[in-house]
Design an enzyme around this catalytic site. Structure first.
Site, PDB file in Angstrom:
ATOM      1  N   ASN A  33       0.827  -1.224   0.000  1.00 14.60           N
ATOM      2  CA  ASN A  33       0.000   0.000   0.000  1.00 14.60           C
ATOM      3  C   ASN A  33       0.850   1.258   0.000  1.00 14.60           C
ATOM      4  OD1 ASN A  33       0.937   0.095   2.629  1.00 14.60           O
ATOM      5  ND2 ASN A  33      -1.082   0.174   3.585  1.00 14.60           N
ATOM      6  N   ASN A 100      -6.649 -12.094   6.536  1.00 12.63           N
ATOM      7  CA  ASN A 100      -6.988 -12.123   5.113  1.00 12.63           C
ATOM      8  C   ASN A 100      -6.055 -13.030   4.325  1.00 12.63           C
ATOM      9  OD1 ASN A 100      -9.133 -10.336   5.382  1.00 12.63           O
ATOM     10  ND2 ASN A 100      -7.888  -8.527   4.951  1.00 12.63           N
ATOM     11  N   TYR A 146       3.150  -2.668  17.857  1.00 11.91           N
ATOM     12  CA  TYR A 146       3.943  -3.513  16.963  1.00 11.91           C
ATOM     13  C   TYR A 146       4.166  -4.895  17.584  1.00 11.91           C
ATOM     14  CZ  TYR A 146       7.843  -4.965  13.944  1.00 11.91           C
ATOM     15  OH  TYR A 146       8.665  -5.642  13.071  1.00 11.91           O
ATOM     16  N   ARG A 187      15.619   3.462  12.427  1.00  7.43           N
ATOM     17  CA  ARG A 187      16.383   2.324  12.908  1.00  7.43           C
ATOM     18  C   ARG A 187      17.857   2.686  13.031  1.00  7.43           C
ATOM     19  NH1 ARG A 187      13.489  -2.405   9.392  1.00  7.43           N
ATOM     20  NH2 ARG A 187      13.241  -0.695   7.909  1.00  7.43           N
TER      21      ARG A 187
END
Length: 328
Positions: A33, A100, A146, A187
């Protein structure tokens, strides 16, 4: 020709997985996406006959026409900057998205590999972390969006395996680095390299005594590949057990880049793990896998990649028109 669906295809690991399976002779279907992914990571694949890309959010219903042999679910924000900025989407892709894709795998009779994370161990009370350790996670802390998304992801995957007999695999990914990481994703490695390239001081959170273990991307991809085609259904750690403190690592970066920046210290974020080191005995035994690229070699490759990204190149690659290659 075997057909594989890779979610998060435009992301760091997803794009390298697309390369791997194209090179192994698969027909690759990528989905992303593009919330955190970038099409420049896969633009070299667009002209290929056996690669196709769909701009889609897997938290919504996923349809793929035709037969499907394998699914790799790598769609998820993976850095604190991302998942703290979009916490609801992070929870949804780990829960609704996984549901899904498990349903799609069941419908297609496909084997599915789920990308989990070392963050399921939280701030560990066991060191190094092995697959039988259940973790020390704050479910309601900021990082819980997360950590718990990934823990739920593992649970529903095993439920589909046990209840429906679905062919499932689970990889617990430890800190991985290499080309195609985003400089601004928060990160450790891209943050340090980005600061060094800009001539800024390197920011270390806490006193720098916390540890991480960094695995080069080619080793990580090979471990994932071997796990997909193994017979092992339970979680497997894939990472490099060579542990280093963040302070020592910052000094390595300064030496690597040839800069004279200082290290500045800021407060440690809530629930940030103080230790992170994988026990990879299971991967060695079950997959005949262990990392081959040492940190010195991997960091040179990574730094050279980032060093070659000029501002002009970054701007052009981020604003290319890829619309003709995207299926919706």
């Amino acid at each position: 020709m075997k057909r594989i669906l890779i979610t998060g295809a435009a992301g760091f690991l997803g794009s390298h997985l697309c390369d791997k399976f194209i090179n192994e002779g698969f027909h690759v279907i990528g989905i992303d996406n593009l919330i955190t992914g970038d099409l420049k990571n896969i633009e070299h694949l667009f002209p290929l006959e056996h690669f196709e890309f769909y701009h889609h959010d897997v938290s919504k219903f996923v349809h793929v026409s035709g037969e499907l042999d394998y699914i790799l679910h790598f769609a998820s924000p993976a850095s604190p900057i991302d998942y703290l900025k979009i916490p609801i989407q992070t929870l949804k892709v780990g829960s609704l998205g996984t549901h899904n894709l498990l349903g799609l795998a069941k419908a297609k009779n496909a084997r599915i590999l789920i990308a989990s994370t070392s963050e399921v161990y939280g701030d560990p009370l066991v060191h190094p972390q092995f697959e039988g350790y259940y973790g020390n996670v704050n479910t309601i802390g900021p990082r819980g969006v997360y950590d718990e998304a990934k823990r739920f992801q593992e649970s529903i995957t095993m439920a589909y395996h046990r209840f429906h007999g679905l062919e499932t695999r689970i990889v617990r990914i430890f800190n991985t680095y290499g080309p195609r990481m985003r400089l601004n994703d928060g990160r450790v490695i891209p943050a340090f390299i980005g600061q060094a390239l800009r001539g800024e001081d390197l920011t270390v959170f806490g006193d720098g005594s916390q540890t991480r273990s960094f695995c080069y991307v080619s080793d990580q991809i090979e471990g994932i590949y071997k796990l997909l085609f193994s017979d092992y259904v339970y979680p497997v750690n894939i990472g490099n057990p060579n542990e280093i403190s963040i302070k020592d690592f910052a000094e390595e970066i300064i030496k690597l880049t040839g800069t004279n920046q200082k290290i500045v210290y800021k407060p440690l974020p809530q629930d940030d793990p103080l230790q992170r080191q994988p026990n990879i005995d299971l991967a060695k035994k079950t997959l005949n896998w262990e990392p081959k690229v040492d940190r010195n070699e991997g960091m040179k490759l990574t730094f050279n990649y980032f060093k070659g990204l000029t501002e002009e190149e970054l701007y052009k690659s981020e604003h290319k028109d890829f619309s003709k290659h995207i299926k919706r």
